[in-house]
Design a protein around this motif. Sequence first.
Motif, short mmCIF file in Angstrom:
data_model
loop_
_atom_site.label_atom_id
_atom_site.label_comp_id
_atom_site.label_asym_id
_atom_site.label_seq_id
_atom_site.Cartn_x
_atom_site.Cartn_y
_atom_site.Cartn_z
N ASP A 125 27.03 -33.97 -7.93
CA ASP A 125 25.59 -34.18 -7.91
C ASP A 125 24.88 -32.88 -8.28
O ASP A 125 25.53 -31.86 -8.53
N VAL A 126 23.57 -32.95 -8.35
CA VAL A 126 22.74 -31.79 -8.70
C VAL A 126 21.72 -31.61 -7.59
O VAL A 126 21.08 -32.57 -7.16
N ILE A 127 21.58 -30.37 -7.13
CA ILE A 127 20.57 -30.05 -6.14
C ILE A 127 19.64 -29.00 -6.73
O ILE A 127 20.10 -28.07 -7.38
N GLU B 230 37.29 -29.68 2.99
CA GLU B 230 37.52 -29.78 1.55
C GLU B 230 36.93 -28.54 0.89
O GLU B 230 36.22 -27.77 1.53
N ASP B 231 37.21 -28.34 -0.39
CA ASP B 231 36.64 -27.22 -1.13
C ASP B 231 35.12 -27.35 -1.18
O ASP B 231 34.58 -28.46 -1.23
N GLU B 232 34.44 -26.21 -1.16
CA GLU B 232 32.99 -26.20 -1.43
C GLU B 232 32.82 -25.56 -2.80
O GLU B 232 33.13 -24.39 -2.99
N VAL B 233 32.35 -26.35 -3.75
CA VAL B 233 32.26 -25.91 -5.14
C VAL B 233 30.82 -26.01 -5.60
O VAL B 233 30.21 -27.07 -5.51
N ARG B 234 30.30 -24.88 -6.10
CA ARG B 234 28.94 -24.84 -6.61
C ARG B 234 28.93 -24.14 -7.96
O ARG B 234 29.57 -23.11 -8.14
N PHE B 235 28.16 -24.73 -8.87
CA PHE B 235 27.91 -24.10 -10.15
C PHE B 235 26.41 -23.89 -10.26
O PHE B 235 25.64 -24.85 -10.16
N PHE B 236 25.97 -22.65 -10.47
CA PHE B 236 24.55 -22.33 -10.54
C PHE B 236 24.04 -22.49 -11.97
O PHE B 236 24.34 -21.68 -12.84
N VAL B 237 23.28 -23.54 -12.18
CA VAL B 237 22.67 -23.83 -13.47
C VAL B 237 21.55 -22.83 -13.73
O VAL B 237 21.36 -22.37 -14.85
N THR C 168 18.97 -24.36 -9.22
CA THR C 168 19.56 -25.66 -9.49
C THR C 168 21.06 -25.44 -9.52
O THR C 168 21.54 -24.49 -10.15
N ALA C 169 21.79 -26.28 -8.81
CA ALA C 169 23.25 -26.15 -8.75
C ALA C 169 23.90 -27.51 -8.87
O ALA C 169 23.38 -28.51 -8.39
N ILE C 170 25.05 -27.51 -9.51
CA ILE C 170 25.91 -28.70 -9.55
C ILE C 170 26.89 -28.56 -8.40
O ILE C 170 27.50 -27.49 -8.23
N ARG C 171 27.05 -29.64 -7.62
CA ARG C 171 27.98 -29.62 -6.49
C ARG C 171 29.11 -30.61 -6.78
O ARG C 171 28.88 -31.69 -7.29
N PHE C 172 30.31 -30.19 -6.42
CA PHE C 172 31.51 -31.01 -6.59
C PHE C 172 32.08 -31.32 -5.21
O PHE C 172 32.11 -30.45 -4.35
#
Length: 180
Positions: free
Chosen positions: A75-77, A101-108, A152-156
């Motif tokens: 999702d995107v936050i 579980e893993d916490e994965v964030r990608f900073f858009v 804005t971040a994408i979360r996995f």
Amino acid sequence: MSSLHIFALHQPTEPLFVTEDVTDIAAHLQQHGIRFEQWRATAAIDAHSSTEQVLTAYADAIARLQQQEGYVAVDVISLSPDHPDKAALRQKFLDEHIHTEDEVRFFVRGQGLFCLHLGDKVYQVLCKQHDLISVPANTPHWFDMGSSPDFTAIRFFNNPQGWVAHFTGSTLARQFPLLN
């Protein structure tokens, strides 16, 4: 610029090591099983981009990571400085916790500070635009979005329920510097 500050657990004011070199950041984190890398978008993204635009801009990288790691939900936050619940949202993440579980964030866009309690040290990773961090399951950590969050971040997620934290009860996080 992305950065890594490493602190001794009982010396939260004087870092033992500091770097802004992405290769060094990735190498230090990899020693603890933490993934850190940078991605580039295939389209321009800004604070007004929709979730669909963000996911489309990073579709190839998202698909690759989902295939490699088996993440079942993405999702995107987005948070802005004028968000009415910004203080409560910030507080929610400031206490040390783990996930199963893993916490994965990608900073858009924007930034966030991941603080990782690894043995007798605390690793503070300032993630900026283009940074991906994957914190392995059961790693004690906390997160600071700052007093005026603007990211804005994408979360996995491995778990379709999304973000589920298990707080450690430690007050350690209150001893280390945070974002302004």
